[in-house]
Design a protein around this motif. Structure first.
Motif, PDB file in Angstrom:
ATOM      1  N   VAL A  78      14.295  35.205  44.557  1.00 35.35           N
ATOM      2  CA  VAL A  78      14.734  35.004  43.180  1.00 35.35           C
ATOM      3  C   VAL A  78      15.741  33.863  43.161  1.00 35.35           C
ATOM      4  CG1 VAL A  78      16.662  36.672  43.251  1.00 35.35           C
ATOM      5  CG2 VAL A  78      15.516  36.197  41.074  1.00 35.35           C
ATOM      6  N   HIS A  79      15.736  33.107  42.076  1.00 37.36           N
ATOM      7  CA  HIS A  79      16.760  32.088  41.844  1.00 37.36           C
ATOM      8  C   HIS A  79      17.839  32.725  40.973  1.00 37.36           C
ATOM      9  CE1 HIS A  79      18.570  28.175  40.921  1.00 37.36           C
ATOM     10  NE2 HIS A  79      18.833  28.741  39.769  1.00 37.36           N
ATOM     11  N   VAL A  80      19.099  32.546  41.360  1.00 35.83           N
ATOM     12  CA  VAL A  80      20.233  33.026  40.560  1.00 35.83           C
ATOM     13  C   VAL A  80      21.129  31.841  40.233  1.00 35.83           C
ATOM     14  CG1 VAL A  80      20.146  35.413  41.379  1.00 35.83           C
ATOM     15  CG2 VAL A  80      21.495  33.727  42.654  1.00 35.83           C
ATOM     16  N   ASP A  81      21.802  31.918  39.098  1.00 32.33           N
ATOM     17  CA  ASP A  81      22.604  30.801  38.605  1.00 32.33           C
ATOM     18  C   ASP A  81      24.054  30.864  39.060  1.00 32.33           C
ATOM     19  OD1 ASP A  81      20.469  29.566  37.275  1.00 32.33           O
ATOM     20  OD2 ASP A  81      20.744  30.842  35.518  1.00 32.33           O
ATOM     21  N   VAL A  82      24.257  31.166  40.338  1.00 34.47           N
ATOM     22  CA  VAL A  82      25.586  31.135  40.947  1.00 34.47           C
ATOM     23  C   VAL A  82      25.451  30.418  42.282  1.00 34.47           C
ATOM     24  CG1 VAL A  82      26.413  33.246  39.797  1.00 34.47           C
ATOM     25  CG2 VAL A  82      25.304  33.416  42.030  1.00 34.47           C
ATOM     26  N   PRO A  83      26.547  29.855  42.796  1.00 34.79           N
ATOM     27  CA  PRO A  83      26.461  29.176  44.095  1.00 34.79           C
ATOM     28  C   PRO A  83      26.229  30.163  45.240  1.00 34.79           C
ATOM     29  CG  PRO A  83      28.716  29.121  43.254  1.00 34.79           C
ATOM     30  CD  PRO A  83      27.867  29.741  42.187  1.00 34.79           C
ATOM     31  N   PRO A  84      25.766  29.668  46.399  1.00 36.45           N
ATOM     32  CA  PRO A  84      25.457  30.561  47.522  1.00 36.45           C
ATOM     33  C   PRO A  84      26.601  31.477  47.953  1.00 36.45           C
ATOM     34  CG  PRO A  84      24.513  28.408  47.943  1.00 36.45           C
ATOM     35  CD  PRO A  84      25.367  28.278  46.701  1.00 36.45           C
ATOM     36  N   ASP A  85      27.847  30.995  47.946  1.00 39.03           N
ATOM     37  CA  ASP A  85      28.938  31.875  48.375  1.00 39.03           C
ATOM     38  C   ASP A  85      29.103  33.060  47.443  1.00 39.03           C
ATOM     39  OD1 ASP A  85      29.967  30.153  46.365  1.00 39.03           O
ATOM     40  OD2 ASP A  85      32.006  30.298  47.166  1.00 39.03           O
ATOM     41  N   VAL A  90      28.033  38.776  46.138  1.00 35.77           N
ATOM     42  CA  VAL A  90      27.427  39.828  45.305  1.00 35.77           C
ATOM     43  C   VAL A  90      26.589  40.747  46.182  1.00 35.77           C
ATOM     44  CG1 VAL A  90      25.686  40.295  43.518  1.00 35.77           C
ATOM     45  CG2 VAL A  90      27.465  38.575  43.101  1.00 35.77           C
ATOM     46  N   SER A  91      25.825  40.168  47.098  1.00 34.19           N
ATOM     47  CA  SER A  91      24.947  40.975  47.955  1.00 34.19           C
ATOM     48  C   SER A  91      25.727  41.932  48.846  1.00 34.19           C
ATOM     49  CB  SER A  91      24.045  40.083  48.807  1.00 34.19           C
ATOM     50  OG  SER A  91      24.704  39.589  49.954  1.00 34.19           O
ATOM     51  N   GLN A  92      27.000  41.628  49.083  1.00 32.43           N
ATOM     52  CA  GLN A  92      27.811  42.450  49.979  1.00 32.43           C
ATOM     53  C   GLN A  92      28.823  43.323  49.236  1.00 32.43           C
ATOM     54  OE1 GLN A  92      27.052  42.511  53.406  1.00 32.43           O
ATOM     55  NE2 GLN A  92      25.329  41.505  52.391  1.00 32.43           N
ATOM     56  N   THR A  93      28.714  43.408  47.904  1.00 35.65           N
ATOM     57  CA  THR A  93      29.615  44.295  47.166  1.00 35.65           C
ATOM     58  C   THR A  93      29.381  45.732  47.598  1.00 35.65           C
ATOM     59  OG1 THR A  93      28.030  44.351  45.326  1.00 35.65           O
ATOM     60  CG2 THR A  93      29.906  42.819  45.115  1.00 35.65           C
ATOM     61  N   THR A  94      30.389  46.548  47.382  1.00 33.38           N
ATOM     62  CA  THR A  94      30.320  47.965  47.749  1.00 33.38           C
ATOM     63  C   THR A  94      30.780  48.816  46.565  1.00 33.38           C
ATOM     64  OG1 THR A  94      32.563  47.902  48.643  1.00 33.38           O
ATOM     65  CG2 THR A  94      30.760  47.487  50.203  1.00 33.38           C
ATOM     66  N   GLY A  95      30.635  50.120  46.706  1.00 34.70           N
ATOM     67  CA  GLY A  95      31.144  51.055  45.708  1.00 34.70           C
ATOM     68  C   GLY A  95      30.497  50.895  44.344  1.00 34.70           C
ATOM     69  N   ALA A  96      31.332  51.038  43.306  1.00 34.37           N
ATOM     70  CA  ALA A  96      30.829  51.008  41.932  1.00 34.37           C
ATOM     71  C   ALA A  96      30.189  49.670  41.590  1.00 34.37           C
ATOM     72  CB  ALA A  96      31.966  51.324  40.956  1.00 34.37           C
ATOM     73  N   ALA A 120      19.641  39.977  40.920  1.00 34.15           N
ATOM     74  CA  ALA A 120      19.721  38.872  39.956  1.00 34.15           C
ATOM     75  C   ALA A 120      20.542  39.289  38.739  1.00 34.15           C
ATOM     76  CB  ALA A 120      18.319  38.419  39.556  1.00 34.15           C
ATOM     77  N   ARG A 121      20.329  40.513  38.263  1.00 35.87           N
ATOM     78  CA  ARG A 121      21.143  41.005  37.142  1.00 35.87           C
ATOM     79  C   ARG A 121      22.611  41.085  37.542  1.00 35.87           C
ATOM     80  NH1 ARG A 121      16.585  44.133  36.709  1.00 35.87           N
ATOM     81  NH2 ARG A 121      17.566  45.920  37.708  1.00 35.87           N
ATOM     82  N   GLY A 122      22.873  41.510  38.789  1.00 35.22           N
ATOM     83  CA  GLY A 122      24.246  41.579  39.278  1.00 35.22           C
ATOM     84  C   GLY A 122      24.912  40.219  39.311  1.00 35.22           C
ATOM     85  N   CYS A 123      24.130  39.184  39.599  1.00 33.57           N
ATOM     86  CA  CYS A 123      24.677  37.823  39.649  1.00 33.57           C
ATOM     87  C   CYS A 123      25.007  37.283  38.263  1.00 33.57           C
ATOM     88  CB  CYS A 123      23.699  36.887  40.360  1.00 33.57           C
ATOM     89  SG  CYS A 123      23.662  37.143  42.153  1.00 33.57           S
ATOM     90  N   ALA A 124      24.661  38.021  37.212  1.00 35.86           N
ATOM     91  CA  ALA A 124      25.005  37.650  35.837  1.00 35.86           C
ATOM     92  C   ALA A 124      25.929  38.677  35.188  1.00 35.86           C
ATOM     93  CB  ALA A 124      23.724  37.506  35.006  1.00 35.86           C
ATOM     94  N   ASP A 125      26.304  39.717  35.923  1.00 27.34           N
ATOM     95  CA  ASP A 125      27.141  40.806  35.406  1.00 27.34           C
ATOM     96  C   ASP A 125      28.614  40.464  35.654  1.00 27.34           C
ATOM     97  OD1 ASP A 125      28.715  43.196  35.307  1.00 27.34           O
ATOM     98  OD2 ASP A 125      26.957  44.420  35.718  1.00 27.34           O
ATOM     99  N   PRO A 126      29.425  40.334  34.598  1.00 30.04           N
ATOM    100  CA  PRO A 126      30.832  39.960  34.778  1.00 30.04           C
ATOM    101  C   PRO A 126      31.623  40.912  35.680  1.00 30.04           C
ATOM    102  CG  PRO A 126      30.223  39.875  32.455  1.00 30.04           C
ATOM    103  CD  PRO A 126      29.065  40.474  33.187  1.00 30.04           C
ATOM    104  N   VAL A 127      31.310  42.187  35.652  1.00 26.73           N
ATOM    105  CA  VAL A 127      32.028  43.160  36.493  1.00 26.73           C
ATOM    106  C   VAL A 127      31.678  42.933  37.962  1.00 26.73           C
ATOM    107  CG1 VAL A 127      32.313  45.620  37.015  1.00 26.73           C
ATOM    108  CG2 VAL A 127      32.204  44.852  34.629  1.00 26.73           C
ATOM    109  N   VAL A 128      30.412  42.755  38.257  1.00 31.30           N
ATOM    110  CA  VAL A 128      29.970  42.512  39.635  1.00 31.30           C
ATOM    111  C   VAL A 128      30.510  41.169  40.124  1.00 31.30           C
ATOM    112  CG1 VAL A 128      27.961  42.175  41.132  1.00 31.30           C
ATOM    113  CG2 VAL A 128      27.925  43.964  39.373  1.00 31.30           C
ATOM    114  N   LEU A 129      30.416  40.157  39.288  1.00 30.04           N
ATOM    115  CA  LEU A 129      30.917  38.833  39.679  1.00 30.04           C
ATOM    116  C   LEU A 129      32.419  38.868  39.960  1.00 30.04           C
ATOM    117  CD1 LEU A 129      28.856  36.557  37.283  1.00 30.04           C
ATOM    118  CD2 LEU A 129      28.646  36.721  39.772  1.00 30.04           C
ATOM    119  N   ALA A 130      33.179  39.614  39.173  1.00 29.34           N
ATOM    120  CA  ALA A 130      34.628  39.723  39.413  1.00 29.34           C
ATOM    121  C   ALA A 130      34.882  40.378  40.776  1.00 29.34           C
ATOM    122  CB  ALA A 130      35.291  40.523  38.308  1.00 29.34           C
ATOM    123  N   ALA A 131      34.130  41.427  41.101  1.00 31.81           N
ATOM    124  CA  ALA A 131      34.301  42.081  42.410  1.00 31.81           C
ATOM    125  C   ALA A 131      33.928  41.124  43.548  1.00 31.81           C
ATOM    126  CB  ALA A 131      33.450  43.348  42.464  1.00 31.81           C
TER     127      ALA A 131
END
Length: 161
Positions: A8-15, A20-26, A142-153
């Protein structure tokens, strides 16, 4: 060894995509519908090569896996140490590469089934089921890469490292 892959292509840089892929918990549960519960083992508090994790899938099966590679922001790889009875082996790798203004995420899993006499049929079924699940999971990513809560974490974890 059967392999399944999704991208999938996501509109955030690789870092950020990697974080996002390594987030944990909620934050992880907001995007990753595959897991019901996931945590580090052996006193680890962050991912790294050699770290083990416990994951319980949403339908109940669980797995203990080990990071065999951890190279932010490019890739991460895991291998199953203990899991559902029907897997003889299972491993996965997630790769993140710059793609225009965003990132191309490619997730690949390989596995073998047991018992050996059932493997030819079980592996064909596994390609179908695991393929469906990985496509569903990467869509959640991909949805997580556009979710403000996930992006903040994810950004908090980048600031800490």
């Amino acid at each position: 060894m059967p392999t399944v892959e999704a991208s999938v292509h996501v509109d955030v840089p690789p870092d950020v995509a990697f974080a996002v892929s390594q987030t944990t918990g909620a934050a992880r549960r907001r995007w990753d519908g595959f897991i019901r519960n996931q945590h580090f083992l052996d006193g680890a508090t962050t991912p790294d090569k050699g770290v083990r994790t416990f994951t319980r899938q949403r339908f109940g099966p669980s797995m203990v896996s080990r990071y065999v590679s951890y190279a932010p922001p490019n890739n991460v790889g895991m291998t199953m140490e203990r899991g559902p009875w029907f897997f003889a082996k299972m491993g996965g790798g997630w790769r993140f590469t710059a793609d225009g203004d965003g990132t191309l995420a490619v997730w690949k899993y390989n596995f073998t089934c047991k018992p050996a006499w059932l493997a030819p049929i079980a592996e064909r079924i596994g390609v179908f089921l695991l393929g469906h699940e990985i496509r569903r999971r990467i869509a959640g990513f991909a949805r997580g890469c556009a979710d403000p809560v996930v992006l903040a974490a994810a950004r908090r974890s980048l600031e800490q490292h």
